[in-house]
Write a protein that holds these residues in place. Structure first.
Motif, PDB file in Angstrom:
ATOM      1  N   TRP A 133       0.792  -1.321   0.464  1.00  0.00           N
ATOM      2  CA  TRP A 133      -0.097   0.198   0.002  1.00  0.00           C
ATOM      3  C   TRP A 133       0.740   1.221   0.420  1.00  0.00           C
ATOM      4  O   TRP A 133       0.543   2.237  -0.900  1.00  0.00           O
ATOM      5  CB  TRP A 133      -0.933  -0.019   0.903  1.00  0.00           C
ATOM      6  CG  TRP A 133      -1.384   0.941   1.392  1.00  0.00           C
ATOM      7  CD1 TRP A 133      -0.931   2.022   2.164  1.00  0.00           C
ATOM      8  CD2 TRP A 133      -3.709   1.414   0.904  1.00  0.00           C
ATOM      9  NE1 TRP A 133      -2.080   3.838   1.478  1.00  0.00           N
ATOM     10  CE2 TRP A 133      -3.427   2.278   0.812  1.00  0.00           C
ATOM     11  CE3 TRP A 133      -4.360  -0.101   0.313  1.00  0.00           C
ATOM     12  CZ2 TRP A 133      -5.020   2.892   0.685  1.00  0.00           C
ATOM     13  CZ3 TRP A 133      -5.287   0.682  -0.066  1.00  0.00           C
ATOM     14  CH2 TRP A 133      -5.794   1.987   0.854  1.00  0.00           C
ATOM     15  N   LEU A 134       1.790   0.834   0.334  1.00  0.00           N
ATOM     16  CA  LEU A 134       2.826   2.121   0.687  1.00  0.00           C
ATOM     17  C   LEU A 134       3.300   2.944  -0.063  1.00  0.00           C
ATOM     18  O   LEU A 134       4.070   3.788  -0.635  1.00  0.00           O
ATOM     19  CB  LEU A 134       3.723   2.287   2.064  1.00  0.00           C
ATOM     20  CG  LEU A 134       3.150   2.049   3.541  1.00  0.00           C
ATOM     21  CD1 LEU A 134       4.419   1.913   4.524  1.00  0.00           C
ATOM     22  CD2 LEU A 134       2.816   3.510   3.885  1.00  0.00           C
ATOM     23  N   LEU A 135       4.100   1.926  -1.242  1.00  0.00           N
ATOM     24  CA  LEU A 135       4.499   1.769  -1.919  1.00  0.00           C
ATOM     25  C   LEU A 135       4.259   2.199  -3.347  1.00  0.00           C
ATOM     26  O   LEU A 135       3.376   3.377  -4.125  1.00  0.00           O
ATOM     27  CB  LEU A 135       5.836   0.480  -2.926  1.00  0.00           C
ATOM     28  CG  LEU A 135       6.538   0.329  -3.879  1.00  0.00           C
ATOM     29  CD1 LEU A 135       7.173   1.069  -3.498  1.00  0.00           C
ATOM     30  CD2 LEU A 135       7.017  -0.667  -4.419  1.00  0.00           C
ATOM     31  N   GLY A 136       2.712   1.095  -3.698  1.00  0.00           N
ATOM     32  CA  GLY A 136       1.742   2.282  -4.479  1.00  0.00           C
ATOM     33  C   GLY A 136       1.600   3.808  -4.114  1.00  0.00           C
ATOM     34  O   GLY A 136       1.200   4.074  -5.009  1.00  0.00           O
ATOM     35  N   ALA A 137       0.599   3.877  -3.045  1.00  0.00           N
ATOM     36  CA  ALA A 137       0.976   5.289  -3.093  1.00  0.00           C
ATOM     37  C   ALA A 137       1.936   5.970  -3.446  1.00  0.00           C
ATOM     38  O   ALA A 137       0.965   7.128  -3.865  1.00  0.00           O
ATOM     39  CB  ALA A 137       0.484   5.583  -1.384  1.00  0.00           C
ATOM     40  N   LEU A 138       2.796   5.913  -2.921  1.00  0.00           N
ATOM     41  CA  LEU A 138       4.163   7.006  -3.475  1.00  0.00           C
ATOM     42  C   LEU A 138       3.848   6.527  -5.396  1.00  0.00           C
ATOM     43  O   LEU A 138       4.326   7.938  -5.584  1.00  0.00           O
ATOM     44  CB  LEU A 138       5.291   6.466  -2.565  1.00  0.00           C
ATOM     45  CG  LEU A 138       6.606   6.857  -3.432  1.00  0.00           C
ATOM     46  CD1 LEU A 138       6.372   8.339  -2.495  1.00  0.00           C
ATOM     47  CD2 LEU A 138       7.546   5.880  -3.032  1.00  0.00           C
ATOM     48  N   LEU A 139       3.588   5.471  -5.334  1.00  0.00           N
ATOM     49  CA  LEU A 139       4.297   6.040  -6.929  1.00  0.00           C
ATOM     50  C   LEU A 139       3.029   6.184  -7.467  1.00  0.00           C
ATOM     51  O   LEU A 139       2.606   7.115  -8.781  1.00  0.00           O
ATOM     52  CB  LEU A 139       4.152   4.276  -7.549  1.00  0.00           C
ATOM     53  CG  LEU A 139       5.521   3.762  -7.556  1.00  0.00           C
ATOM     54  CD1 LEU A 139       5.374   1.726  -7.158  1.00  0.00           C
ATOM     55  CD2 LEU A 139       6.477   3.768  -7.638  1.00  0.00           C
ATOM     56  N   VAL A 140       2.149   6.335  -7.263  1.00  0.00           N
ATOM     57  CA  VAL A 140       0.398   6.945  -7.381  1.00  0.00           C
ATOM     58  C   VAL A 140       0.597   8.893  -7.732  1.00  0.00           C
ATOM     59  O   VAL A 140       0.691   8.727  -9.318  1.00  0.00           O
ATOM     60  CB  VAL A 140      -0.468   6.311  -7.165  1.00  0.00           C
ATOM     61  CG1 VAL A 140      -1.670   7.149  -7.876  1.00  0.00           C
ATOM     62  CG2 VAL A 140      -0.634   4.822  -7.596  1.00  0.00           C
ATOM     63  N   LEU A 141       1.041   8.596  -6.540  1.00  0.00           N
ATOM     64  CA  LEU A 141       1.459  10.358  -6.020  1.00  0.00           C
ATOM     65  C   LEU A 141       2.654  10.855  -7.608  1.00  0.00           C
ATOM     66  O   LEU A 141       2.349  11.811  -7.772  1.00  0.00           O
ATOM     67  CB  LEU A 141       1.652  10.844  -5.169  1.00  0.00           C
ATOM     68  CG  LEU A 141       0.181  10.289  -4.074  1.00  0.00           C
ATOM     69  CD1 LEU A 141       0.705  10.601  -2.501  1.00  0.00           C
ATOM     70  CD2 LEU A 141      -0.203  11.783  -4.671  1.00  0.00           C
ATOM     71  N   VAL A 142       3.644  10.108  -7.134  1.00  0.00           N
ATOM     72  CA  VAL A 142       5.165  10.630  -8.036  1.00  0.00           C
ATOM     73  C   VAL A 142       4.283  10.569  -9.574  1.00  0.00           C
ATOM     74  O   VAL A 142       4.814  11.490 -10.335  1.00  0.00           O
ATOM     75  CB  VAL A 142       5.856   9.643  -8.216  1.00  0.00           C
ATOM     76  CG1 VAL A 142       7.403   9.643  -9.098  1.00  0.00           C
ATOM     77  CG2 VAL A 142       6.662  10.498  -6.814  1.00  0.00           C
ATOM     78  N   ALA A 143       3.704   9.379  -9.952  1.00  0.00           N
ATOM     79  CA  ALA A 143       3.379   9.044 -11.572  1.00  0.00           C
ATOM     80  C   ALA A 143       1.895  10.688 -12.047  1.00  0.00           C
ATOM     81  O   ALA A 143       1.992  10.862 -13.158  1.00  0.00           O
ATOM     82  CB  ALA A 143       2.852   7.773 -11.382  1.00  0.00           C
ATOM     83  N   LEU A 144       1.587  10.936 -10.566  1.00  0.00           N
ATOM     84  CA  LEU A 144       0.523  11.682 -11.226  1.00  0.00           C
ATOM     85  C   LEU A 144       1.161  13.224 -11.680  1.00  0.00           C
ATOM     86  O   LEU A 144       0.710  14.512 -11.175  1.00  0.00           O
ATOM     87  CB  LEU A 144      -1.062  11.771 -10.463  1.00  0.00           C
ATOM     88  CG  LEU A 144      -2.120  10.334  -9.988  1.00  0.00           C
ATOM     89  CD1 LEU A 144      -2.814  10.762  -9.729  1.00  0.00           C
ATOM     90  CD2 LEU A 144      -2.395  10.346 -12.054  1.00  0.00           C
ATOM     91  N   GLY A 145       2.033  13.042 -10.680  1.00  0.00           N
ATOM     92  CA  GLY A 145       2.610  14.452 -10.267  1.00  0.00           C
ATOM     93  C   GLY A 145       1.851  15.783  -9.012  1.00  0.00           C
ATOM     94  O   GLY A 145       2.436  16.524  -9.264  1.00  0.00           O
ATOM     95  N   VAL A 146       1.720  14.855  -8.121  1.00  0.00           N
ATOM     96  CA  VAL A 146       1.424  15.599  -7.161  1.00  0.00           C
ATOM     97  C   VAL A 146       1.794  14.905  -5.853  1.00  0.00           C
ATOM     98  O   VAL A 146       0.902  15.345  -4.566  1.00  0.00           O
ATOM     99  CB  VAL A 146      -0.727  15.733  -7.083  1.00  0.00           C
ATOM    100  CG1 VAL A 146      -0.892  16.245  -7.820  1.00  0.00           C
ATOM    101  CG2 VAL A 146      -0.528  14.118  -7.107  1.00  0.00           C
ATOM    102  N   PHE A 147       2.804  14.631  -5.581  1.00  0.00           N
ATOM    103  CA  PHE A 147       3.571  14.289  -4.481  1.00  0.00           C
ATOM    104  C   PHE A 147       3.417  15.173  -3.763  1.00  0.00           C
ATOM    105  O   PHE A 147       4.000  16.179  -3.746  1.00  0.00           O
ATOM    106  CB  PHE A 147       4.378  13.418  -4.572  1.00  0.00           C
ATOM    107  CG  PHE A 147       4.992  13.043  -3.197  1.00  0.00           C
ATOM    108  CD1 PHE A 147       5.127  12.087  -2.632  1.00  0.00           C
ATOM    109  CD2 PHE A 147       6.393  13.398  -2.423  1.00  0.00           C
ATOM    110  CE1 PHE A 147       5.484  11.694  -1.585  1.00  0.00           C
ATOM    111  CE2 PHE A 147       6.623  13.659  -2.011  1.00  0.00           C
ATOM    112  CZ  PHE A 147       6.562  12.104  -1.372  1.00  0.00           C
ATOM    113  N   SER A 148       3.683  14.775  -2.680  1.00  0.00           N
ATOM    114  CA  SER A 148       3.266  16.334  -1.401  1.00  0.00           C
ATOM    115  C   SER A 148       3.435  14.836   0.515  1.00  0.00           C
ATOM    116  O   SER A 148       2.462  14.519  -0.146  1.00  0.00           O
ATOM    117  CB  SER A 148       2.727  17.218  -0.749  1.00  0.00           C
ATOM    118  OG  SER A 148       1.245  16.722  -0.581  1.00  0.00           O
ATOM    119  N   ALA A 149       4.691  15.543   1.161  1.00  0.00           N
ATOM    120  CA  ALA A 149       4.575  14.889   1.636  1.00  0.00           C
ATOM    121  C   ALA A 149       2.946  14.812   2.655  1.00  0.00           C
ATOM    122  O   ALA A 149       2.855  13.873   3.377  1.00  0.00           O
ATOM    123  CB  ALA A 149       5.804  15.461   2.914  1.00  0.00           C
ATOM    124  N   GLY A 150       2.411  15.729   2.585  1.00  0.00           N
ATOM    125  CA  GLY A 150       0.839  15.569   3.987  1.00  0.00           C
ATOM    126  C   GLY A 150      -0.007  14.267   2.316  1.00  0.00           C
ATOM    127  O   GLY A 150       0.063  13.704   3.508  1.00  0.00           O
TER     128      GLY A 150
END
Length: 92
Positions: free
Chosen positions: A16-33
């Motif tokens: 789940w953690l890796l999937g969430a990280l990859l999805v946020l990065v792929a969408l270009g909306v990654f933020s720590a929050g």
């Protein structure tokens, strides 16, 4: 020695953690929050899905404390983001 249930629990949490990280990065909306919110959401969902109605292992009691800390962290993220939206400039 980890039990098979504990290993499955950890594998699902890490997936789940890796999937969430990859999805946020792929969408270009990654933020720590956003990552913290998704991580806490995933933790609670996986914890509830894998909860056994028959018997609860001893190690599951420790996950309740971790969930409380995670929910507190998520509340801080939401509060900071709300302050940033309502009163710009208060928190950089």
């Amino acid at each position: 020695m980890p039990t098979p249930r504990r290993r499955r629990y950890l594998r699902l949490q890490l997936a789940w953690l890796l999937g969430a990280l990859l999805v946020l990065v792929a969408l270009g909306v990654f933020s720590a929050g956003a990552y913290v919110l998704l991580a806490v959401l995933g933790f609670v969902v996986v914890d509830e899905v894998l909860a056994s109605p028959d018997a609860e292992p001893r190690w599951r009691g420790r996950t309740r404390k971790l969930a409380a800390v995670g929910l507190l962290g998520a509340a801080v993220v939401v509060a900071v983001r709300t302050i940033q939206l309502v009163a710009p400039g208060v928190i950089p």
